[in-house]
Design a protein around this motif. Sequence first.
Motif, mmCIF file in Angstrom:
data_model
loop_
_atom_site.group_PDB
_atom_site.id
_atom_site.type_symbol
_atom_site.label_atom_id
_atom_site.label_comp_id
_atom_site.label_asym_id
_atom_site.label_seq_id
_atom_site.Cartn_x
_atom_site.Cartn_y
_atom_site.Cartn_z
ATOM 1 N N ASP A 101 33.348 76.224 97.817
ATOM 2 C CA ASP A 101 33.370 76.174 96.344
ATOM 3 C C ASP A 101 32.465 77.238 95.733
ATOM 4 N N ASP A 102 31.299 77.466 96.341
ATOM 5 C CA ASP A 102 30.391 78.508 95.844
ATOM 6 C C ASP A 102 31.065 79.880 95.910
ATOM 7 N N THR A 105 34.003 80.126 93.284
ATOM 8 C CA THR A 105 33.549 80.357 91.909
ATOM 9 C C THR A 105 33.452 81.854 91.628
ATOM 10 N N TYR A 108 37.081 83.563 91.887
ATOM 11 C CA TYR A 108 37.872 83.288 90.682
ATOM 12 C C TYR A 108 37.428 84.194 89.535
ATOM 13 N N GLU A 109 36.124 84.319 89.350
ATOM 14 C CA GLU A 109 35.606 85.155 88.266
ATOM 15 C C GLU A 109 35.982 86.620 88.463
#
Length: 129
Positions: A101-102, A105, A108-109
């Motif tokens: 997940d880290d 993030t 995705y950005e």
Amino acid sequence: MSYRAMNQYKQNSISTASPEELTLMLYNGAIKFMNISKLGIEEGDIQKKNESLIRAQNIINELKHTLNMDYEISEEMSRLYDFILEKLIDANINKDVQAVDDALTIVYEMRDTWADVIKQLKNPAYKAE
């Protein structure tokens, strides 16, 4: 649509894509494989986790190696890619969804920023300075 037709469509999409669109495809591929790896971790499927994390790492490595280091921002992006790779390796060793997940993030950005750049480049009102 048959598997063969889908494969042909994918091949055509790749061969006709601009370098900018290929980069976007790489980001989307990395995101896809990171999400698959999370499923593998949650399902206890070690092979799925491992294979998908390795594929995501390969994509991130490709993005890193294609950076043009003549630009200052490339060094910062290289460090971000290193961080993402560390998180993916950690996720694989420790079966850690949070590490995925880290990494997600950030990817995705980066993907969303890249998609905005492509939109601006395609906009006739956009003028590069």
